[in-house]
Each structure stands twice: as C-alpha cells, then as structure tokens.
Write a protein that holds these residues in place. Sequence first.
Motif, PDB file in Angstrom:
ATOM      1  N   VAL A 165       0.864  -1.321  -0.162  1.00  0.00           N
ATOM      2  CA  VAL A 165      -0.206   0.030   0.080  1.00  0.00           C
ATOM      3  C   VAL A 165       0.724   1.197   0.151  1.00  0.00           C
ATOM      4  CG1 VAL A 165      -1.831   1.199   1.274  1.00  0.00           C
ATOM      5  CG2 VAL A 165      -1.864  -1.297   1.100  1.00  0.00           C
ATOM      6  N   GLU A 166       2.002   1.349   0.872  1.00  0.00           N
ATOM      7  CA  GLU A 166       2.837   2.368   0.975  1.00  0.00           C
ATOM      8  C   GLU A 166       3.317   2.673  -0.426  1.00  0.00           C
ATOM      9  OE1 GLU A 166       2.561   4.900   3.093  1.00  0.00           O
ATOM     10  OE2 GLU A 166       1.005   3.645   3.969  1.00  0.00           O
ATOM     11  N   GLU A 167       4.235   1.720  -0.835  1.00  0.00           N
ATOM     12  CA  GLU A 167       4.855   1.842  -2.035  1.00  0.00           C
ATOM     13  C   GLU A 167       3.883   2.313  -3.299  1.00  0.00           C
ATOM     14  OE1 GLU A 167       9.012  -0.895  -1.136  1.00  0.00           O
ATOM     15  OE2 GLU A 167       7.498  -1.639  -2.644  1.00  0.00           O
ATOM     16  N   ASN A 168       2.779   1.981  -3.276  1.00  0.00           N
ATOM     17  CA  ASN A 168       1.914   2.367  -4.493  1.00  0.00           C
ATOM     18  C   ASN A 168       1.430   3.701  -4.006  1.00  0.00           C
ATOM     19  OD1 ASN A 168       1.141   0.469  -6.533  1.00  0.00           O
ATOM     20  ND2 ASN A 168       0.873  -1.168  -4.845  1.00  0.00           N
ATOM     21  N   LYS A 169       1.447   4.193  -2.838  1.00  0.00           N
ATOM     22  CA  LYS A 169       1.110   5.511  -2.433  1.00  0.00           C
ATOM     23  C   LYS A 169       2.201   6.512  -3.111  1.00  0.00           C
ATOM     24  CE  LYS A 169      -2.234   5.538   1.143  1.00  0.00           C
ATOM     25  NZ  LYS A 169      -2.433   5.659   2.529  1.00  0.00           N
ATOM     26  N   LYS A 170       3.461   5.822  -2.732  1.00  0.00           N
ATOM     27  CA  LYS A 170       4.547   6.761  -3.203  1.00  0.00           C
ATOM     28  C   LYS A 170       4.719   7.008  -4.623  1.00  0.00           C
ATOM     29  CE  LYS A 170       7.822   5.665   0.461  1.00  0.00           C
ATOM     30  NZ  LYS A 170       9.085   4.646   0.605  1.00  0.00           N
ATOM     31  N   ALA A 171       4.251   5.823  -5.343  1.00  0.00           N
ATOM     32  CA  ALA A 171       4.374   5.625  -6.755  1.00  0.00           C
ATOM     33  C   ALA A 171       3.380   6.969  -7.425  1.00  0.00           C
ATOM     34  CB  ALA A 171       3.918   4.233  -7.290  1.00  0.00           C
ATOM     35  N   ILE A 172       2.053   6.652  -6.642  1.00  0.00           N
ATOM     36  CA  ILE A 172       1.138   7.607  -7.354  1.00  0.00           C
ATOM     37  C   ILE A 172       1.600   9.256  -7.217  1.00  0.00           C
ATOM     38  CG2 ILE A 172      -0.728   7.943  -5.454  1.00  0.00           C
ATOM     39  CD1 ILE A 172      -2.610   6.777  -7.984  1.00  0.00           C
ATOM     40  N   ARG A 173       2.168   9.105  -5.990  1.00  0.00           N
ATOM     41  CA  ARG A 173       2.464  10.649  -5.650  1.00  0.00           C
ATOM     42  C   ARG A 173       3.552  11.124  -6.685  1.00  0.00           C
ATOM     43  NH1 ARG A 173       4.112  10.144   0.058  1.00  0.00           N
ATOM     44  NH2 ARG A 173       2.427   9.011   0.277  1.00  0.00           N
ATOM     45  N   ALA A 174       4.413  10.040  -6.690  1.00  0.00           N
ATOM     46  CA  ALA A 174       5.720  10.375  -7.746  1.00  0.00           C
ATOM     47  C   ALA A 174       5.028  10.698  -9.143  1.00  0.00           C
ATOM     48  CB  ALA A 174       6.734   9.305  -7.769  1.00  0.00           C
ATOM     49  N   GLY A 175       4.228   9.972  -9.340  1.00  0.00           N
ATOM     50  CA  GLY A 175       3.592  10.137 -10.808  1.00  0.00           C
ATOM     51  C   GLY A 175       3.046  11.678 -10.964  1.00  0.00           C
ATOM     52  N   PHE A 176       2.116  11.779  -9.784  1.00  0.00           N
ATOM     53  CA  PHE A 176       1.380  13.117  -9.818  1.00  0.00           C
ATOM     54  C   PHE A 176       2.428  14.296  -9.777  1.00  0.00           C
ATOM     55  CE2 PHE A 176      -0.679  16.249  -6.657  1.00  0.00           C
ATOM     56  CZ  PHE A 176      -1.967  16.445  -7.549  1.00  0.00           C
ATOM     57  N   GLU A 177       3.474  14.107  -9.226  1.00  0.00           N
ATOM     58  CA  GLU A 177       4.363  15.354  -9.127  1.00  0.00           C
ATOM     59  C   GLU A 177       5.159  15.482 -10.537  1.00  0.00           C
ATOM     60  OE1 GLU A 177       7.116  14.411  -5.884  1.00  0.00           O
ATOM     61  OE2 GLU A 177       5.413  14.523  -4.466  1.00  0.00           O
ATOM     62  N   GLN A 178       5.266  14.412 -11.383  1.00  0.00           N
ATOM     63  CA  GLN A 178       5.762  14.549 -12.287  1.00  0.00           C
ATOM     64  C   GLN A 178       4.708  15.191 -13.472  1.00  0.00           C
ATOM     65  OE1 GLN A 178       8.192  14.009 -14.636  1.00  0.00           O
ATOM     66  NE2 GLN A 178       9.725  13.252 -13.009  1.00  0.00           N
ATOM     67  N   GLY A 179       3.469  14.879 -13.025  1.00  0.00           N
ATOM     68  CA  GLY A 179       2.401  15.488 -13.789  1.00  0.00           C
ATOM     69  C   GLY A 179       2.268  16.883 -13.685  1.00  0.00           C
ATOM     70  N   LEU A 180       2.498  17.325 -12.224  1.00  0.00           N
ATOM     71  CA  LEU A 180       2.358  18.888 -12.101  1.00  0.00           C
ATOM     72  C   LEU A 180       3.338  19.476 -12.822  1.00  0.00           C
ATOM     73  CD1 LEU A 180       1.429  19.073  -8.168  1.00  0.00           C
ATOM     74  CD2 LEU A 180       0.016  19.352 -10.107  1.00  0.00           C
ATOM     75  N   ARG A 181       4.514  18.891 -12.771  1.00  0.00           N
ATOM     76  CA  ARG A 181       5.570  19.602 -13.413  1.00  0.00           C
ATOM     77  C   ARG A 181       5.482  19.791 -14.921  1.00  0.00           C
ATOM     78  NH1 ARG A 181      10.273  16.009 -11.432  1.00  0.00           N
ATOM     79  NH2 ARG A 181       9.012  16.506  -9.569  1.00  0.00           N
TER      80      ARG A 181
END
Lengths: 570, 290
Positions: A165-181
Amino acid sequence: MNTEHKDYSVVLVGPAGMGIQTVEQALVKILKSAGYHIFATKEYMSRVRGGMNSTSLRVGSVPVSAPVERIDLLLALAPGGVSHVSERISPTTIILGEKEQFEQEIPAGIRTIDISFEQIASAIGNKLYSNTVAVGLLGAVFHVEGATLEDFVQKRFAGKEQKIVEENKKAIRAGFEQGLRLVQSGLLDIRLQPDSRVKNQIVMEGIEAVGFGALAGGCNFIGAYPMSPSTGLLTFLAKHGKRFGVVVEQAEDEIAAINMALGAWYAGARGIASTSGGGFALMTEGFSLAGMLESPLVIHLAQRPGPATGLPTRTEQADLDLALYAGHGEFPRAILAPGNLQQAFELTRHAFDLADQFQVPVFVLTDQYLADTYYNTEPFDLSDVRVNHHFVETQEGYLRFALTESGLSPRGIPGLGRGLVAVDSDEHDEFGRITEDLNLRTKMVEKRRSKEKFLIEQAIAPMVRPAPKKEHLVICWGSTLPIVQEALEVLGREDVGLVHFPQVFPLHPSTAAILAPARTRICLEGNAGGQFARLLKAYADVEITHRILKYNGAAFTVEEVVRRLKEILK
Amino acid sequence: MLDEKVFYPGKLDIAWCPGCGNYGILRVLQKALAELDIDPHNLVMVSGIGQAAKLPHYFNCHYFNGLHGRALPAAFAISAVNPNLTVIAESGDGDMYGEGGNHFMHTIRRNPNITNIVHNNMVYGLTKGQASPTSRRGFKTPVQPAGVINEPFNPLAVAIALDASFVARTFIGEAERTKEILKQAIRHPGYALVDILQPCVTFNKVNTYQWFKESTYWLEDHNPLDRRAAFSRAIEESEGGKLPLGIFYINPNKVPYNQAAGIYETDTRPLFQRSVDLEKLRGLLQSYKE
Ligand SMILES: Cc1ncc(C[n+]2csc(CCOP(=O)(O)OP(=O)(O)O)c2C)c(N)n1
Ligand code: SF4
C-alpha cells in the motif's frame, strides 16, 4: 496541444501482462470521481503475456460513449507501442514515454515528452509500479486532487500488505508530481469542465450491464462454459450470485450448459446460457429442444469473429444469421441486441419476462465491443423491478401442452399443484407423451408457430432519431448505436436520420413504414454479408440502398463512419 | 408405504418388445418408489432418447424426456433449483455412456442429489442393434460385421475412479435384490449410479437372460466403503471372470452439490419461491457510482 476539445482522447499501449487493464480501470474510476465523463474500450490479443494491447480512453466535459481514431495523448509503455497505433497518430498527438525506447517508431514532427515510468517506479522499489506512476501522472494532468489519488490507492489495495500500500502511494505521488511539473511548465495542461451530473452516475462495462439486467430479470441459474467474450457474465454472476441466490455452474461444455438452463426453467428457475458463436454452435441442439418443449430460455450470445475460433478477442456482428436460423425444425424465437449500457440492462431483463411469458427462447445478442466497453451513464431504473412469474399452480389432470385458442398452454412446474408436468423432445400429445398421430402433429406445429404473433405484438420499436421522414436513413442494430449517433452529430446534416434496432427479430410491425419513405437507406453493420440488411428484405420487404460493412475484427470508429457516410452522401 | 399403483399411468400403448428387460425395470422401480413412500408429485424422471429412455412415459410422475445423452445436465439443474424433488435420471447405456459420456463423468464430479439408472443391454435398441459402448469384444452387428474390436466401457470402474458417492450393478433377472439396491440408491444423498443389466431380446442374441444369469454372481464379504477393493471388483470381469453384482462402493463423506454450493444454507426454499432482493440490487448498483 488542443484545448478546444470537449473531450480528450488518451491511449495506453503495452504488452499483455503489463497491467494496461489496471491503469484503465483505475483511470475510469478516478476521472469519473473527479466529475469527468469517461469512456474506455480496449483491444487485445488472444494471449496472456506479450503481444500489444491498447486501451482507448475518452475523458469529456460532455458525455462520450463511442471510440474515436484521434489520439490526443499516447502513453507508450513499451517498445512497439507507438507503431501499434501508428495509423491513429496525427500532428496533434502528444506521445508520452521513454524517448530512447521509441526512437525508431516516432514519426517526424510528433511532439514527445520524455518520461520513463519505469525509472520512476524502480526508484520507489519495483518497476512493477510503472502503472501506478502513470495513473498519478495522468491524474495531475487532468487536475485531479492528489488526495483523491491516494484515497484510491488506499481503497484499491485494501487488505494487501502494508508495504505494498505504502509503495503504491509513493508511486502515485511520484507520478502526480511529474504530472504537476508538466502542467506548470505548460507542456501538458488539459482543461476540461467537470460536470456535476457525473457524480451520481454509474460507470460499468457492457457485460456488467448484461449481468445487472439478468439479476433484475430474476435470473437465478447460469450454465456456461468459458469463451471470450461471454465469460464476463459468468464471472459477474459468480461474484454476486451467491448473495442473490443464483446457481452458477461452469458446465463441462456448451451442450451441458444449455440443457442445464432448460432443466432449471422446467423446475421453475430463470436460467440463462451464456456463450459466444463457437459455443452456441454446440448449443443449437438444446436450442431446438427449447422449441419443442416450449420452454422459456434466455441465451446470451456474445459475438466475436468466426468462422470457427476466428479472432477470439475481437469484435463482429456476424452471428445474427446463426441466432436467426439456429435449431432444426420450426419454432419462434426473439433476438434482442442492446445498443448501449441502458439497453444492455433493460433488454436482458426484458428477455427473461418475454421468454417466461411466451415460453420461447430469447437471445441477448451482444459482442466483444459492447462487452468490454465502459462509460458512465444514468443509474439503471430499478423502480419497477419485480419478477412476474408466468407459471401456474396445476390441477389434477393438468396438460402441459393443452391446445388452447391462443396457442399458449399454462406452464406448470413440478412441486407446485396437483398436476403432473411432462415434457418431451419427441412430438407429443397435450399431456406430453410421445405421439405419432399425424393430425396432432399438425396441430402442435401450428401451436408452436402461433406464438410468433405474441412476439411481434410485443416487439420493441426501432428507435428513430432525430425525427422521422428523413431523406437519408442510417440503419444500424446492436452495439453500433452510440458510434453512429456521434458520427451523425459530427456529420451535422439535417437530412440524415438514424434508425436503430434494439430488437432485430421479429421486427416491429412499423419497420417498413419507417424505412420505406427514405430516398437512401444505408445499413451499417459489423459483418461482411450484410446480414441485417438481408433480414430487413426478407421480413419487412425493405430494400437497402447502401451498405457500410466492417469485418476486420475492430469496432467502427466515429471518424470512419463519418468518412464512409460522406462517400455515400456526396 | 404407498401402493405401487400410484405410479401406474393408466392404459398405454407400450413401445417395448414382449419379453424386454425394460418391463422388469419399470415394475421394480415402481415398487421401490412405493416402498420409499415417494409422492409422484415430488418425483421427476429425466431421460434421454432410446428404448430405455421411454420409461418415464409409462410412469405416473413428472418427467423431462430430453435429448439423446443429455439427461444428466438437465437432471442436475432440476435438483439444484428445487432440492425438494426426488430426481431420477434414467436411460440406456448408449445414451448415458456414449452420447452422454462427458456428462456422465462431470455429473459424478458435481455430485448432485440424483439417482442415475442405466439400462445396460450392451446394444443400441431403438436404432436397431448397433454396438453400444458396453458391447463385449467380438459382438457382431450390422455395423460391426466382424465383431466389436473396441474395449468395452467399464462404467463402474470409471465411476469409482471418479470417487462417485454410490456405485452399484444389478441384473433385472433378480428383481427383489434390484429393488433393494434401487431403494438404497434413491435414499442416498448425492449422486448414485445403478447400472442394471437388461436383456434386449430383439437385438442382442448373445447377452440373454441365460447369459446374464450364468455370467454374474453377487458380491459377498465386500466392504463398499473400501474404494480400492471396490475398484478391483469393478475390473474383475476384464480379466475373464464373471461380472459381480451388488453395491460396489459408497462414499458417505461426499458433500452433495446443493450443500457445497451453499444455495440453501440460509434459505431452504426452492428457487421458484424466491424473488429478486431489490435492496441488495440497489446496493450493488450504488457500488458502481464509486
Ligand atoms: C443426437 C442424436 N443422435 C442419434 C440419435 C439416434 N438414437 C436414438 S436412440 C439411440 C441409441 C439408443 O441406445 P441406448 O441408449 O443403449 O438405448 P436402448 O434403445 O438400447 O434402450 C440413438 C443412437 C438421436 N436420437 N439423437
Ligand atoms: S429393442 Fe430391445 S431394448 Fe428395445 S424394447 Fe425391444 S427388446 Fe427391449
């Protein structure tokens, strides 16, 4: 990037087993909860790993329920991904992916944003999280809140190991940040207006809508043998059936499946046999038995390309003749062919009542395209869901096949009343015993055939849009409805009307009157022979002037229909 | 105990040859059901096609006389949707083991609460005398003029191999013992196979009453709970001996289908008495909004 669209077309391509389906399901839910209209359809190869599969999503500020060729954003998740959809790439397409991997494939002049989902995922712990990263990125690009995304992960992986769960949350956050950029840098910024209506709508696949219709229709028995693309119904009923008291049996073959369904109806249940063309070929023996027993029966026939095993995971509308002429001997049947999710629900439900009321087999004729397609729609109307059984409590001396004025004999079931219920596959007398009395044979043939009149009386009228008396009519049936609808909107010609048949047999008595006045009658269908056009000629004496046929295994697209209509309506 | 006459349907034109073993099976089955007090209104006979398959027509009960080889899937479904019914699937050896061979195998695996009676006359009667799956090697017919060359199907060995919950063979010349076995089979919860040796006096001039009498014997000192022993008794004849008769195998621990599927756990009513649970349906629909 084109911000004028009322909808945005996103395509994901990657090999089977890479989790494209997972991304599709996640995005459908997330984007819907953000208030966008959403449509998803997939095409896949008949293999469990490798090959190339794609999922096409449309995200809209207005309802979207048909596939387009246009790709606004392409997410290529592995080498080969870009070439797989090369015909759909245009100068307005943006490709998102690891540039190095696609060097050779990307046509000149196409904008590319270099992102390695794999690298981001690996940094978090496992390249398997690439999917989740992609979901996060797309979420940001469509202005979905970060919290919504994390919520989704929490729900989606509930019950899994905390680490996952935690790693997937990290992954979605990482993707999200990329997207924001990407958004902030102006590279990729998609502005669509959410629609408040979406929130209260449902989103599901065609096959689930069929399943819902079955439950609402009182279905409590399914006999089926797995075969794409019908298997989803078996899975749906297996998943929810126990709560609803449905006997779900994976039969040893389709022959068993249909005989089981007939046994179930005989004993008072509402049974469905679900299959695809090859399986129905085996069922034709039992189908004919339904005719002789005057048994109700519902058959879900999900079409895929034939002959024989054909293209197992592709789509076609070429089993209409099979449904129409299946079975030896003469007896009536009805064929319903849903055009959209609402119809998939309503017609499946209706099939059970129709079968029960008139003691005939009824087809729900779908196809891979409808089965595997998602979009949001109004919740199904359950307000009048109630099962009206048409069996009777029998009396002493009961005759299952009583010769009556109308041709319908009251149907008894064993265990209810003092009569005996006898059914027989040989020609039989009124009680149900074998007979070779040729006069009685004549009467029984006439009795069975006479039920066709009820089916005609109850037939569902074709849907005519926008108004009758058009110069040109585009005629379609089954799953092509939303595609033709949108194509006609794009075409924007006042003199072209649409006639869609949710029931293809028997035809509604108004058919000829609706079609005859038009100058051109264009029949569009997903087969090579123009099967429905032939049916219209044979049963309504309507001449089709033009045909639009497609039989390469793919569904029609909006642009394609527009092009082909323009050719005809020069 | 009921009077067996409750199962007599009145005067009928019976399509069997005089002297056929089917008459014996008809009478014995009527007696067995009467002794078990089974109300004809709770009895469903399911059959396929053939001479044997006509038996339900000569019975006063509910029946589903379906297609050649397809009695078992229909019988399974009938018992699955209404557990209050006594369901008997009966037909010939060609029907059950030939055309219906696949269903035979898989019905055993399902273990529904039905009794499967097979009239085993080692020939096809209705189609006038071709070999059946159980015809012995060397048996001559118009289609096998030089004699059958295929290995005969051994239904008992197959059923025991599949761990069927009740497996028996009898000979209709022994009416009383056949009746007792039928009673046990019908009472047995779960699938029960009774293979009944039955002479076809018209098309099988080899396996006659006399032949069956001389070529069979009754199992004694056999423990039907012992699967290995049951299997070795079932294959005895293939080694040249006589055919044993009796109850070969019972597995009392097998869970019948309806119980395993849990359909009647919380609601014991047959399915026709139930209706759609609208609340649950609304709940399910709601879950598609999220
Ligand atoms: C699908 C199909 N194939 C063939 C037949 C023809 N047929 C009728 S009965 C029968 C064989 C019957 O043999 P068996 O089951 O041993 O019964 P018996 O007549 O010997 O009692 C056949 C092949 C049929 N009715 N249906
Ligand atoms: S043909 Fe054989 S099985 Fe059929 S009725 Fe005559 S004797 Fe009996």
